[in-house]
Design a protein around this motif. Structure first.
Motif, short mmCIF file in Angstrom:
data_model
loop_
_atom_site.label_atom_id
_atom_site.label_comp_id
_atom_site.label_asym_id
_atom_site.label_seq_id
_atom_site.Cartn_x
_atom_site.Cartn_y
_atom_site.Cartn_z
N UNK A 1 0.83 -1.21 0.00
CA UNK A 1 0.00 0.00 0.00
C UNK A 1 0.86 1.26 0.00
N UNK A 2 2.16 1.09 0.22
CA UNK A 2 3.06 2.25 0.21
C UNK A 2 4.39 1.85 -0.40
N UNK A 3 4.56 1.98 -1.71
CA UNK A 3 3.61 2.53 -2.68
C UNK A 3 2.56 1.48 -3.06
N UNK A 4 1.44 1.93 -3.59
CA UNK A 4 0.37 1.01 -4.00
C UNK A 4 0.86 0.14 -5.15
N UNK A 5 0.79 -1.17 -4.95
CA UNK A 5 1.27 -2.11 -5.98
C UNK A 5 0.50 -3.42 -5.88
N UNK A 6 0.29 -4.04 -7.03
CA UNK A 6 -0.31 -5.37 -7.13
C UNK A 6 0.57 -6.21 -8.05
N UNK A 7 0.39 -7.52 -7.97
CA UNK A 7 1.17 -8.41 -8.82
C UNK A 7 0.25 -9.37 -9.55
N UNK A 8 0.67 -9.76 -10.74
CA UNK A 8 -0.01 -10.80 -11.50
C UNK A 8 1.06 -11.81 -11.92
N UNK A 9 0.64 -13.04 -12.10
CA UNK A 9 1.54 -14.08 -12.62
C UNK A 9 0.97 -14.52 -13.96
N UNK A 10 1.78 -14.41 -15.01
CA UNK A 10 1.30 -14.69 -16.36
C UNK A 10 2.21 -15.72 -17.03
N UNK A 11 1.61 -16.73 -17.60
CA UNK A 11 2.35 -17.79 -18.27
C UNK A 11 3.04 -17.23 -19.52
N UNK A 12 4.35 -17.48 -19.62
CA UNK A 12 5.10 -16.97 -20.77
C UNK A 12 4.64 -17.58 -22.10
N UNK A 13 3.99 -18.74 -22.06
CA UNK A 13 3.49 -19.37 -23.29
C UNK A 13 2.13 -18.80 -23.71
N UNK A 14 1.52 -17.97 -22.89
CA UNK A 14 0.20 -17.43 -23.20
C UNK A 14 0.25 -16.40 -24.32
N UNK A 15 -0.85 -16.29 -25.05
CA UNK A 15 -0.90 -15.40 -26.22
C UNK A 15 -0.79 -13.93 -25.86
N UNK A 16 -1.16 -13.53 -24.66
CA UNK A 16 -1.12 -12.12 -24.28
C UNK A 16 0.18 -11.72 -23.58
N UNK A 17 1.01 -12.70 -23.24
CA UNK A 17 2.21 -12.41 -22.45
C UNK A 17 3.11 -11.33 -23.05
N UNK A 18 3.58 -11.55 -24.25
CA UNK A 18 4.55 -10.63 -24.87
C UNK A 18 3.96 -9.23 -25.01
N UNK A 19 2.71 -9.14 -25.44
CA UNK A 19 2.09 -7.84 -25.61
C UNK A 19 1.96 -7.07 -24.31
N UNK A 20 1.57 -7.77 -23.24
CA UNK A 20 1.45 -7.09 -21.95
C UNK A 20 2.82 -6.63 -21.46
N UNK A 21 3.79 -7.52 -21.52
CA UNK A 21 5.15 -7.15 -21.06
C UNK A 21 5.69 -5.98 -21.89
N UNK A 22 5.57 -6.06 -23.22
CA UNK A 22 6.11 -5.02 -24.09
C UNK A 22 5.36 -3.69 -23.95
N UNK A 23 4.10 -3.74 -23.57
CA UNK A 23 3.34 -2.49 -23.42
C UNK A 23 3.76 -1.73 -22.17
N UNK A 24 4.27 -2.46 -21.18
CA UNK A 24 4.71 -1.82 -19.94
C UNK A 24 3.56 -1.47 -19.00
N UNK A 25 2.36 -1.94 -19.32
CA UNK A 25 1.20 -1.63 -18.47
C UNK A 25 0.15 -2.71 -18.59
N UNK A 26 -0.69 -2.79 -17.57
CA UNK A 26 -1.82 -3.72 -17.60
C UNK A 26 -2.94 -3.17 -16.74
N UNK A 27 -4.13 -3.70 -16.99
CA UNK A 27 -5.30 -3.34 -16.19
C UNK A 27 -5.95 -4.61 -15.69
N UNK A 28 -6.17 -4.69 -14.38
CA UNK A 28 -6.91 -5.80 -13.78
C UNK A 28 -8.36 -5.36 -13.67
N UNK A 29 -9.22 -5.96 -14.47
CA UNK A 29 -10.65 -5.70 -14.42
C UNK A 29 -11.29 -6.81 -13.59
N UNK A 30 -11.61 -6.51 -12.34
CA UNK A 30 -12.28 -7.50 -11.50
C UNK A 30 -13.73 -7.62 -11.94
#
Length: 177
Positions: free
Chosen positions: A59-88
């Motif tokens: 919470x100081x600083x505010x941070x969350x983590x995700x674990x993403x499979x490197x074989x997944x189709x979205x992996x490279x795009x998310x990593x290369x974009x430098x950002x992600x959104x968690x939509x609960x």
């Protein structure tokens, strides 16, 4: 194959036994379910995946983590974009989950109403919470990368019921009486 003295066959069998046992145990560990999104910087196309590997970090600083499979189709795009959104998700937005959890329905992703581009990610307006992060840390472990996200924006619909995954099914947590 010769036995590696630093990792004997018995230890390898024990590791396999831990894998099966851990899989059984994790099946009963409730976890939030979300759709993690971004926009692929190479194609400018929205990308995303269903995920329950989401956790608060700080919470100081505010941070969350995700674990993403490197074989997944979205992996490279998310990593290369430098950002992600968690939509609960909640029961009202749960229908959005199907296309992200089933590769055969990939063409349906982002087709349901409510998605919009916002600051380099895809935001689901009706989500109980959408957490937009800049990738501040990246650690590889096993088959996955753990991405630590520095929280940049939080959007909320005001709903407080969050979908979760436990025992192989979607549900919600209810307080004990």
């Amino acid at each position: 194959m010769a036995e590696n003295p630093s990792f004997p066959a018995a230890a390898a069998a024990e590791t396999r036994d831990h894998t099966a046992a851990l899989k059984r145990i994790l099946r009963f560990l409730p976890a939030p379910v979300g759709i993690v999104t971004s926009v692929d910087p190479e194609t400018d196309e929205p990308i995303g995946l269903a995920m329950s590997a989401i956790m608060p970090v700080s919470l100081d600083p505010c941070a969350v983590a995700i674990a993403i499979n490197r074989a997944g189709s979205a992996h490279a795009g998310i990593v290369n974009s430098g950002r992600f959104c968690i939509n609960l998700l909640d029961p009202a937005t749960g229908e959005h989950l199907g296309p992200f959890g089933d590769p055969t329905r990939r063409a349906e992703r982002f087709k349901l109403t409510g998605w919009r581009r916002h600051n380099g990610v895809m935001l689901l307006d009706a989500a109980p919470a959408s957490i937009i992060c800049a990738i501040a840390g990246h650690t590889a472990f096993g088959t996955h990368d753990v991405l630590i996200g520095d929280v940049r924006e939080i959007h909320s619909s005001g709903m407080t019921t969050i979908l979760g995954w436990a025992d192989g099914a979607l549900g919600t947590l209810q307080p004990l009486p």
